[in-house]
Design a protein around this motif. Structure first.
Motif, PDB file in Angstrom:
ATOM      1  N   PRO A 209      35.380 -27.198   8.058  1.00 51.41           N
ATOM      2  CA  PRO A 209      36.492 -26.307   8.434  1.00 51.41           C
ATOM      3  C   PRO A 209      36.208 -24.866   8.007  1.00 51.41           C
ATOM      4  N   GLY A 210      36.457 -23.938   8.925  1.00 55.80           N
ATOM      5  CA  GLY A 210      36.284 -22.527   8.609  1.00 55.80           C
ATOM      6  C   GLY A 210      34.868 -22.015   8.680  1.00 55.80           C
ATOM      7  N   SER A 211      33.913 -22.894   9.030  1.00 57.51           N
ATOM      8  CA  SER A 211      32.512 -22.474   9.014  1.00 57.51           C
ATOM      9  C   SER A 211      32.023 -21.952  10.356  1.00 57.51           C
TER      10      SER A 211
ATOM     11  N   GLU B  23      34.482 -27.801  14.873  1.00 58.62           N
ATOM     12  CA  GLU B  23      34.704 -28.455  13.584  1.00 58.62           C
ATOM     13  C   GLU B  23      34.849 -29.965  13.774  1.00 58.62           C
ATOM     14  N   HIS B  24      34.218 -30.717  12.855  1.00 62.47           N
ATOM     15  CA  HIS B  24      34.244 -32.181  12.949  1.00 62.47           C
ATOM     16  C   HIS B  24      34.099 -32.739  11.548  1.00 62.47           C
ATOM     17  N   ASP B  25      34.883 -33.783  11.228  1.00 66.50           N
ATOM     18  CA  ASP B  25      34.898 -34.261   9.842  1.00 66.50           C
ATOM     19  C   ASP B  25      33.662 -35.065   9.465  1.00 66.50           C
ATOM     20  N   GLY B  26      32.975 -35.687  10.425  1.00 65.04           N
ATOM     21  CA  GLY B  26      31.702 -36.332  10.154  1.00 65.04           C
ATOM     22  C   GLY B  26      31.716 -37.396   9.079  1.00 65.04           C
ATOM     23  N   THR B  27      32.830 -38.067   8.892  1.00 70.07           N
ATOM     24  CA  THR B  27      32.936 -39.029   7.785  1.00 70.07           C
ATOM     25  C   THR B  27      32.042 -40.242   7.961  1.00 70.07           C
ATOM     26  N   ASP B  28      31.555 -40.479   9.181  1.00 73.56           N
ATOM     27  CA  ASP B  28      30.693 -41.629   9.409  1.00 73.56           C
ATOM     28  C   ASP B  28      29.215 -41.302   9.237  1.00 73.56           C
TER      29      ASP B  28
ATOM     30  N   PHE C  84      18.388 -20.738   3.486  1.00 74.44           N
ATOM     31  CA  PHE C  84      19.765 -21.099   3.805  1.00 74.44           C
ATOM     32  C   PHE C  84      20.112 -20.417   5.115  1.00 74.44           C
ATOM     33  N   LEU C  85      20.611 -21.186   6.083  1.00 74.77           N
ATOM     34  CA  LEU C  85      20.820 -20.700   7.440  1.00 74.77           C
ATOM     35  C   LEU C  85      22.299 -20.460   7.712  1.00 74.77           C
ATOM     36  N   ILE C  86      22.660 -19.215   7.930  1.00 73.83           N
ATOM     37  CA  ILE C  86      24.031 -18.886   8.310  1.00 73.83           C
ATOM     38  C   ILE C  86      24.059 -18.886   9.834  1.00 73.83           C
ATOM     39  N   ASP C  87      24.716 -19.896  10.395  1.00 75.26           N
ATOM     40  CA  ASP C  87      24.634 -20.160  11.826  1.00 75.26           C
ATOM     41  C   ASP C  87      25.818 -19.611  12.613  1.00 75.26           C
ATOM     42  N   ASP C  88      26.604 -18.764  12.018  1.00 76.49           N
ATOM     43  CA  ASP C  88      27.729 -18.150  12.719  1.00 76.49           C
ATOM     44  C   ASP C  88      27.886 -16.741  12.174  1.00 76.49           C
TER      45      ASP C  88
END
Length: 273
Positions: free
Chosen positions: A26-28, A36-41, A92-96
């Motif tokens: 979130p917020g990235s 945005e995706h929670d990716g819990t799996d 470290f890659l800042i992608d936005d």
């Protein structure tokens, strides 16, 4: 000048987007470039360094959006996980974020906050996008000012940009920007960001000055690597004297990302000698 390519087994962690459950914190991604995706799996970020080591990787470029939090305690835990696994955080890659944000300094401030995170993680380098508007002399100058400002504010690590997004669409715009930053900011070369009949000539025109790389694999069909393109891209880097690591990027359609990365590594090994 032909050189031997660095044999370090390295990757860009975008290669494991499915393995990571397509997680985007979130917020990235304020520009909407990612959803945005929670990716819990998926594989948790704190487990990633050990997984990389188990597959023989000793170097990684880490996407900023994989971080579920930037709390100092979490960043310390993540830094320790990379150290314990023996995996070097190369960049470290800042992608936005957008240095050409029409709201002025907002984009630069947002990127600067993520560079703070890179510093806390102990990354020696951070890659930031140069801008997301087509190149004009004025826009290249604005981007160069923003990049130099970021580098001056964060002298504990090396700021890089990449031949990426709408601003750096070819070798000419990339070289012009590099001239404007006068060595205060470096280049990460991505072999998959430019297309066209002169792709390899375009890459060759700037890659000799690059400090890091991302070497992408195209596909001839779903899940089928274009070995010829990968080999030619690697050969260009070697022939222009690039001396940095070869960080592999798998962005294809096969869910077996580890398997495709291993195939890419075998191709890279055949060219690194």
């Amino acid at each position: 000048m032909t050189t031997s390519l660095d044999p370090t087994k390295a990757l860009h962690t975008w290669s494991l987007f499915r393995t990571m459950g397509r997680f985007v914190a979130p917020g990235s991604a304020p520009t909407g470039a990612l959803t945005e995706h929670d990716g819990t799996d998926g594989l948790a970020l704190l487990e990633l360094p050990a997984a990389l080591a188990a597959h023989g990787f000793t170097s990684a470029q880490l996407c900023h959006f994989y971080l579920p939090t930037t709390a100092p305690s979490y960043l310390t835990e993540l830094r320790d996980a990379f150290t314990a696994a023996g995996v070097d955080l190369e960049c470290f890659l800042i992608d936005d974020g957008d240095l050409l944000d029409p709201e002025g300094a907002a984009g630069e401030r947002w990127i600067s906050g993520w560079i703070d995170v890179a510093e806390q993680l102990g990354a020696p380098r951070v890659r930031v996008p140069a801008g997301d508007l087509p190149p004009t002399p004025e826009r290249l100058e604005r981007s160069a000012r923003g990049l130099r400002s970021l580098a001056a504010a964060h002298q504990g690590l090396r700021v890089l940009t990449e031949n990426w997004r709408s601003l750096l669409v070819d070798a000419d715009s990339t070289r012009r920007l590099l001239d404007l930053v006068e060595g205060e900011v470096g280049l990460l070369i991505d072999t998959g960001n430019w297309d066209g009949a002169d792709k390899y000539e375009q890459i060759a025109a700037v890659a000799g000055t690059a400090e890091c790389s991302q070497v992408k694999a195209r596909e001839t069909a779903a899940g089928e690597l274009d070995v010829e393109d990968l080999t030619r891209s690697l050969t260009v880097l070697r022939e222009v004297g690039y001396t940095g690591r070869i960080s592999l990027v798998y962005a294809g359609g096969d869910d077996d990302e580890w398997g495709r990365l291993e195939q890419m590594h075998e191709v890279a090994r055949s060219v690194t000698g």
